[in-house]
Design an enzyme around this catalytic site. Sequence first.
Site, PDB file in Angstrom:
ATOM      1  N   ASN A  13      39.469  59.407   1.373  1.00  0.00           N
ATOM      2  CA  ASN A  13      40.715  58.832   1.953  1.00  0.00           C
ATOM      3  C   ASN A  13      39.989  57.376   2.547  1.00  0.00           C
ATOM      4  OD1 ASN A  13      42.669  60.382   1.364  1.00  0.00           O
ATOM      5  ND2 ASN A  13      42.540  61.575   3.201  1.00  0.00           N
ATOM      6  N   GLY A  41      38.592  60.601   4.773  1.00  0.00           N
ATOM      7  CA  GLY A  41      38.914  61.968   4.057  1.00  0.00           C
ATOM      8  C   GLY A  41      37.963  62.895   4.441  1.00  0.00           C
ATOM      9  N   ALA A  44      34.941  63.268   2.060  1.00  0.00           N
ATOM     10  CA  ALA A  44      33.881  62.315   2.252  1.00  0.00           C
ATOM     11  C   ALA A  44      33.268  62.225   3.604  1.00  0.00           C
ATOM     12  CB  ALA A  44      34.468  60.954   1.860  1.00  0.00           C
ATOM     13  N   ASN A  45      34.095  62.567   4.549  1.00  0.00           N
ATOM     14  CA  ASN A  45      33.522  62.464   5.896  1.00  0.00           C
ATOM     15  C   ASN A  45      32.318  63.663   5.885  1.00  0.00           C
ATOM     16  OD1 ASN A  45      35.179  60.775   6.770  1.00  0.00           O
ATOM     17  ND2 ASN A  45      36.695  62.288   7.929  1.00  0.00           N
ATOM     18  N   THR A 232      36.420  76.525  15.845  1.00  0.00           N
ATOM     19  CA  THR A 232      35.989  75.580  16.740  1.00  0.00           C
ATOM     20  C   THR A 232      37.023  75.473  17.993  1.00  0.00           C
ATOM     21  OG1 THR A 232      37.486  73.977  15.377  1.00  0.00           O
ATOM     22  CG2 THR A 232      35.220  74.281  14.752  1.00  0.00           C
ATOM     23  N   GLY A 234      37.102  72.754  20.257  1.00  0.00           N
ATOM     24  CA  GLY A 234      37.044  71.540  20.976  1.00  0.00           C
ATOM     25  C   GLY A 234      35.908  71.323  21.715  1.00  0.00           C
ATOM     26  N   THR A 261      38.707  61.582  15.738  1.00  0.00           N
ATOM     27  CA  THR A 261      38.842  61.628  14.371  1.00  0.00           C
ATOM     28  C   THR A 261      37.652  61.745  13.608  1.00  0.00           C
ATOM     29  OG1 THR A 261      40.271  60.000  14.672  1.00  0.00           O
ATOM     30  CG2 THR A 261      39.507  60.043  12.563  1.00  0.00           C
ATOM     31  N   ASP A 265      34.931  67.311  10.947  1.00  0.00           N
ATOM     32  CA  ASP A 265      34.236  67.394   9.524  1.00  0.00           C
ATOM     33  C   ASP A 265      32.828  67.047   9.835  1.00  0.00           C
ATOM     34  OD1 ASP A 265      36.662  67.137   8.171  1.00  0.00           O
ATOM     35  OD2 ASP A 265      36.754  64.958   8.646  1.00  0.00           O
ATOM     36  N   SER A 304      31.163  57.241  13.136  1.00  0.00           N
ATOM     37  CA  SER A 304      30.665  57.886  14.510  1.00  0.00           C
ATOM     38  C   SER A 304      29.899  58.654  14.255  1.00  0.00           C
ATOM     39  CB  SER A 304      31.903  58.317  15.043  1.00  0.00           C
ATOM     40  OG  SER A 304      32.394  59.713  14.434  1.00  0.00           O
TER      41      SER A 304
END
Length: 314
Positions: A13, A41, A44-45, A232, A234, A261, A265, A304
């Site tokens: 995305n 996306g 892709a990430n 997960t 956090g 964000t 992923d 990132s």
Amino acid sequence: MYDYDLLVVGSANADLVVGVERRPAAGETVLGSDLTVHPGGKGANQAVAAGRLGARTALLARVGDDAHGRLLLDSQRAAGVDTAGVLVGGAPTGVALITVDPSGDNSIVVSPGANARLTPDDVRAAAELLGRARVVSVQLEIPLGTVAEVARTLPPGARLVLNPSPPAPLPADVLAACDPLVVNEHEARYILGETGEAGEAGETGETGETGEGPEEWARALLALGPRSVVITLGAQGALVAEDGADAVRVASPRVGAVDTTGAGDAFTAALAWRLGLGEPLAAAAAFAVRVGAAAVTREGAQESFPTAQEVGAL
């Protein structure tokens, strides 16, 4: 002999991001920052995150024949990802509309676009690509039938990692192929029937009692058929569970979160890569939480994601 440490089958995305002082309530308008466009996306990430870490990575996805599609392909190649499996055309590139508040929390709406045109036929046509990967990672921003086809056609000896995001009911044969199933707290509750609303606990669903914490969720998830489960948590890290063994918590380093964000992923990609290297689940998760922690210290998704050297310095 495997040519790839990780094959990611999933979405690609363009992320359209706006910073806000607070996210709007229903019917409310708020002013935000200037719009920025980033490659994103979940599929892709994950591919970029793995490539940045040094994994031999390939991506099977679909993008539009447009500027957003070219942005995504350029980002993959810059990370060293093999894009021979990326199909072009059929619909405009998918788009994610993202708002980020000052704490780094985000809200996301996805328009699937070309992602919805990645079909089971595309998976069957890519059988040779699947056969060259040690680990295959999938998510749910592509059609569930396509994910199910990946699970059915997984080559002997390959390992399937599934992050069911956004959450949806999963067929028994897909759950049985997961090793591991990777979920956050909301996704765990959804699969177990506790909730249909993101972040809000509801009534106990058809699965019955799911317990009050991650250890209980993990046991209940394992009972549904996956070979292993990772939850997960956090800033609290993650919990890993395998059939016949006690669940293990993995702590996360303390960092200042700027933007969450893509952090999930990055975690899943790192986990999948280290599992492909033969590491035990808990050890792979311990590395992955460090990758996820590093990712939240910078703005954006793919921009990132850390290198292995940056993770080592964390």
